[in-house]
Scaffold this motif. Structure first.
Motif, PDB file in Angstrom:
ATOM      1  N   GLN A  49       0.920   3.719  -8.580  1.00 56.54           N
ATOM      2  CA  GLN A  49       0.982   3.580  -7.124  1.00 56.54           C
ATOM      3  C   GLN A  49      -0.084   2.595  -6.672  1.00 56.54           C
ATOM      4  OE1 GLN A  49       0.306   7.269  -4.937  1.00 56.54           O
ATOM      5  NE2 GLN A  49       1.668   6.586  -3.307  1.00 56.54           N
ATOM      6  N   VAL A  50       0.230   1.786  -5.676  1.00 63.27           N
ATOM      7  CA  VAL A  50      -0.744   0.819  -5.155  1.00 63.27           C
ATOM      8  C   VAL A  50      -1.766   1.549  -4.288  1.00 63.27           C
ATOM      9  CG1 VAL A  50      -1.082  -1.222  -3.718  1.00 63.27           C
ATOM     10  CG2 VAL A  50       0.904  -1.086  -5.227  1.00 63.27           C
ATOM     11  N   SER A  51      -3.040   1.460  -4.688  1.00 62.63           N
ATOM     12  CA  SER A  51      -4.110   2.114  -3.928  1.00 62.63           C
ATOM     13  C   SER A  51      -4.909   1.129  -3.091  1.00 62.63           C
ATOM     14  CB  SER A  51      -5.059   2.859  -4.875  1.00 62.63           C
ATOM     15  OG  SER A  51      -5.647   1.961  -5.802  1.00 62.63           O
ATOM     16  N   LYS A  52      -4.799  -0.176  -3.404  1.00 57.70           N
ATOM     17  CA  LYS A  52      -5.441  -1.219  -2.593  1.00 57.70           C
ATOM     18  C   LYS A  52      -4.534  -2.435  -2.563  1.00 57.70           C
ATOM     19  CE  LYS A  52     -10.425  -0.343  -3.057  1.00 57.70           C
ATOM     20  NZ  LYS A  52     -11.718  -0.918  -3.502  1.00 57.70           N
ATOM     21  N   GLU A  53      -4.377  -2.987  -1.363  1.00 59.05           N
ATOM     22  CA  GLU A  53      -3.592  -4.210  -1.219  1.00 59.05           C
ATOM     23  C   GLU A  53      -4.292  -5.362  -1.946  1.00 59.05           C
ATOM     24  OE1 GLU A  53      -0.747  -4.670   0.212  1.00 59.05           O
ATOM     25  OE2 GLU A  53      -0.439  -3.184   1.794  1.00 59.05           O
ATOM     26  N   MET A 106       0.815  -1.206   0.000  1.00 57.21           N
ATOM     27  CA  MET A 106       0.000   0.000   0.000  1.00 57.21           C
ATOM     28  C   MET A 106       0.857   1.269   0.000  1.00 57.21           C
ATOM     29  SD  MET A 106      -3.126   0.946   0.052  1.00 57.21           S
ATOM     30  CE  MET A 106      -4.104   2.352   0.471  1.00 57.21           C
ATOM     31  N   GLY A 107       0.631   2.148  -0.977  1.00 55.41           N
ATOM     32  CA  GLY A 107       1.359   3.401  -1.065  1.00 55.41           C
ATOM     33  C   GLY A 107       2.663   3.315  -1.828  1.00 55.41           C
ATOM     34  N   THR A 148      -3.198   3.088  -9.198  1.00 54.68           N
ATOM     35  CA  THR A 148      -3.631   4.390  -9.689  1.00 54.68           C
ATOM     36  C   THR A 148      -2.407   5.103 -10.253  1.00 54.68           C
ATOM     37  OG1 THR A 148      -4.636   6.520  -9.110  1.00 54.68           O
ATOM     38  CG2 THR A 148      -3.306   5.460  -7.416  1.00 54.68           C
ATOM     39  N   SER A 149      -2.607   5.931 -11.274  1.00 56.60           N
ATOM     40  CA  SER A 149      -1.508   6.769 -11.750  1.00 56.60           C
ATOM     41  C   SER A 149      -1.643   8.197 -11.221  1.00 56.60           C
ATOM     42  CB  SER A 149      -1.458   6.784 -13.284  1.00 56.60           C
ATOM     43  OG  SER A 149      -2.667   7.271 -13.823  1.00 56.60           O
ATOM     44  N   HIS A 150      -2.652   8.427 -10.362  1.00 57.94           N
ATOM     45  CA  HIS A 150      -2.768   9.705  -9.652  1.00 57.94           C
ATOM     46  C   HIS A 150      -1.879   9.608  -8.412  1.00 57.94           C
ATOM     47  CE1 HIS A 150      -6.020  10.331 -12.393  1.00 57.94           C
ATOM     48  NE2 HIS A 150      -6.802   9.442 -11.805  1.00 57.94           N
ATOM     49  N   ILE A 151      -0.605   9.840  -8.583  1.00 65.13           N
ATOM     50  CA  ILE A 151       0.369   9.636  -7.519  1.00 65.13           C
ATOM     51  C   ILE A 151       0.137  10.625  -6.379  1.00 65.13           C
ATOM     52  CG2 ILE A 151       2.830   9.548  -6.964  1.00 65.13           C
ATOM     53  CD1 ILE A 151       1.908   7.437  -8.986  1.00 65.13           C
ATOM     54  N   SER A 152       0.265  10.148  -5.147  1.00 72.55           N
ATOM     55  CA  SER A 152       0.218  11.025  -3.981  1.00 72.55           C
ATOM     56  C   SER A 152       1.273  10.561  -2.987  1.00 72.55           C
ATOM     57  CB  SER A 152      -1.172  11.025  -3.334  1.00 72.55           C
ATOM     58  OG  SER A 152      -1.537   9.727  -2.916  1.00 72.55           O
ATOM     59  N   ILE A 153       2.039  11.501  -2.469  1.00 77.79           N
ATOM     60  CA  ILE A 153       3.114  11.193  -1.526  1.00 77.79           C
ATOM     61  C   ILE A 153       2.839  11.954  -0.227  1.00 77.79           C
ATOM     62  CG2 ILE A 153       5.601  11.180  -1.147  1.00 77.79           C
ATOM     63  CD1 ILE A 153       5.960  11.373  -4.167  1.00 77.79           C
ATOM     64  N   PRO A 154       2.438  11.245   0.818  1.00 71.63           N
ATOM     65  CA  PRO A 154       2.082  11.928   2.061  1.00 71.63           C
ATOM     66  C   PRO A 154       3.289  12.245   2.926  1.00 71.63           C
ATOM     67  CG  PRO A 154       1.585   9.589   2.226  1.00 71.63           C
ATOM     68  CD  PRO A 154       2.112   9.811   0.854  1.00 71.63           C
ATOM     69  N   LYS A 195       9.136   2.988  -1.649  1.00 73.55           N
ATOM     70  CA  LYS A 195       8.443   2.164  -0.662  1.00 73.55           C
ATOM     71  C   LYS A 195       7.951   3.055   0.458  1.00 73.55           C
ATOM     72  CE  LYS A 195       8.944  -1.888   2.348  1.00 73.55           C
ATOM     73  NZ  LYS A 195       7.652  -2.457   1.897  1.00 73.55           N
ATOM     74  N   ASP A 196       6.686   2.892   0.816  1.00 69.00           N
ATOM     75  CA  ASP A 196       6.104   3.706   1.876  1.00 69.00           C
ATOM     76  C   ASP A 196       6.758   3.361   3.212  1.00 69.00           C
ATOM     77  OD1 ASP A 196       4.534   5.636   2.969  1.00 69.00           O
ATOM     78  OD2 ASP A 196       2.657   4.503   2.899  1.00 69.00           O
TER      79      ASP A 196
END
Length: 513
Positions: free
Chosen positions: A130-134, A38-39, A144-150, A235-236
């Motif tokens: 990016q992995v949005s669901k395990e 995830m992430g 998803t290709s809507h990348i988000s980095i928290p 890697k998150d």
């Protein structure tokens, strides 16, 4: 009572419990499987485009291909802007600000597709995803290709030109101040979500984290351009550090952790991103296992039960299937004091609180159908519906609730990104050909480890410890958990001898000194 984050860290498993006013409301478990996805961000390769499903299968370097739906694909910034104008994001409030400070990779697709999948992707195409669901069950990971980095204060969205502010920041002036700061310091065409912990944060702190996230994204892009083939680019954080980043907010008074290496890692992270919190972090060195000391272990056992009793004498039953989760409410032994309608209403209202708690604690997602006890009055049905919405308002996972029907049914959905506790801790029962569930072999092994740690500390015995187990459990302990056993032997200073015992039930085991 204080709100606390309790972390039980062992080499084979890390468990994080969020305790609010003495009640365990969230439990996160990460096991050493090497598949915590995830992430994570990957350079993937499209292996198959499915126009009939408006989706594609993408190789990201794992054993199983991942799934990318058309709504999770973007073409370029101009097209993204066009799409967002045509289809406003469901996760925004009416004023256009983010309704959640969660990364977009954990949200529903932000817009309805206006492109066809075959117009956006083709076989052998390389893309950043990016992995949005395990992976769940037999399903591969969702991408998803809507990348988000928290980060701790901000979430970078490099594919979206948008500024959002967490809905949990209620002060309108503070929201406007934060939005103005981000708009002033962000690069053009980069999107950001301002997270809840940013309330009161100054410009310098937000700028420092923004620069860090932008540099991280630049490094990810540079990695993607080197070499060829699917591979991991980012890697998150570990679950311990994610908990600090996402859960250690102003509402949490302290964080308690029982592992020195994890404690030192957390302190290093906090010194960098939230130094004011370092005085709220404690290393637990008590003799009892930390989850025993805080009363959490009992709650985990309760989470595997189908029937949950209510204080009044009523109860709810939770049944999970492949398609949905069904929850049934019953009066049980509660007979009320006045009339039938009042008895039913009181039971339903009590059940609402327990259901909301169980959904959050067990991390139950997907389609959920709740069968409340039939109520004749429309006013009673409305009270139950509003009570459920209110009870779920503190849940970080997005949910959608439909009005209660005349039959007393409520249909709702809850966002699912990770496996629920039941799926994580159990497996189909081979004694009854899968009609029920047993604790999984891994879960049983880890229960044995906790009992060994608990008993050896209490008895302070010398000499080897014998553990009698079902042959299947013995195989797992010897072949898959040998490293964990060696670590445990060092901590309890005793040798552990595994003895398979024919005739034992899978969940049975005995420990003798």
């Amino acid at each position: 009572m204080a709100n606390e984050l309790i972390i039980n860290a062992r080499p084979h498993e890390i468990r994080v419990a969020l305790v609010e006013n003495g009640v365990v409301v969230e439990l996160h478990i990460e096991r050493r499987t090497g598949q915590e996805l995830m992430g994570n961000i990957y350079r993937g390769r499209v292996v198959r485009v499915l126009p009939g499903m408006q989706a594609a299968f993408v190789d990201i370097g794992l054993e199983r291909t991942a799934f990318l739906y058309v709504a999770d694909v973007h073409k370029d910034f101009s097209d993204m802007e066009k799409l967002m104008l045509q289809c406003p994001q469901e996760n925004h409030e009416e004023d256009g600000e983010e309704a959640s400070d969660q990364p977009l990779s954990t949200m529903h697709p932000p817009f309805r597709p206006v492109y066809q999948i075959e117009d956006l992707l083709h076989e052998n195409q390389d893309i950043i995803v990016q992995v949005s669901k395990e992976p769940l069950g037999n399903k591969g990971a969702r991408l998803t290709s809507h990348i988000s980095i928290p980060g701790r204060h901000l979430v970078l969205m490099p594919m979206v030109n948008h500024i959002g502010v967490s809905r949990r920041i209620e002060d309108k002036e503070e929201k406007a101040r934060l939005k103005e700061i981000i708009n002033e310091i962000r690069p053009a065409d980069y999107g950001f979500i301002v997270r809840t912990v940013s309330e009161g944060a100054g410009k310098e702190k937000l700028k420092a984290e923004m620069d860090f996230l932008l540099k991280l994204w630049s490094n990810i892009q540079a990695k993607a351009e080197k070499g060829s083939g699917p591979r991991q680019l980012y890697k998150d954080l570990s679950i311990s550090l994610r908990s600090v980043r996402d859960l250690f907010t102003r509402e949490v008074d302290r964080l308690v952790i029982d592992s020195r290496p994890e404690f030192e890692g957390v302190m290093e992270f906090i010194e960098t991103f939230a130094p004011r919190l370092k005085y709220s972090v404690e290393l637990y060195e008590g003799t009892d296992p930390i989850f025993d000391a805080f009363g959490i272990e009992m709650e985990i056992s309760r989470a595997l039960e189908k029937k949950i009793w209510l204080k009044s004498g009523g109860y709810i039953v939770i049944e999970m299937t492949e398609a949905l989760t069904a929850i049934d409410v019953n009066t049980g032994s509660y007979v009320g004091k006045r009339n039938l309608e009042e008895t039913i209403l009181k039971t339903n209202l009590e059940a609402v609180k327990e259901i909301a708690y169980q959904l959050r604690f067990r991390n139950i997602g997907g389609l959920i159908v709740i069968d409340f006890i039939d109520m004749e009055k429309a006013s009673s049905r409305e009270r139950v519906f509003l009570a459920l919405k209110e009870a779920l308002s503190k849940d970080r996972a997005k949910s959608n609730i439909l009005q209660i029907s005349e039959l007393g049914l409520i249909e709702m959905t809850r966002k699912r990104t990770r496996a629920n506790l039941n799926r994580l801790l159990t497996e189909p029962c081979f004694y009854c050909d899968g009609r029920g569930t047993l604790k999984s072999r891994t879960t049983i092994c880890y229960e044995i480890f906790r009992d060994l740690e608990r008993d050896c500390r209490a008895l302070n015995e010398e000499g080897p410890v014998q553990v009698l187990v079902h042959p299947d459990i013995a195989n797992v302990l010897r072949e898959e958990e040998q490293e964990s056993i060696m670590d445990l032997e060092r901590r309890i200073n005793q040798r552990i001898v595994i003895i398979p015992k024919e005739g034992f039930h899978l969940e049975d085991y005995e420990i003798s000194f």
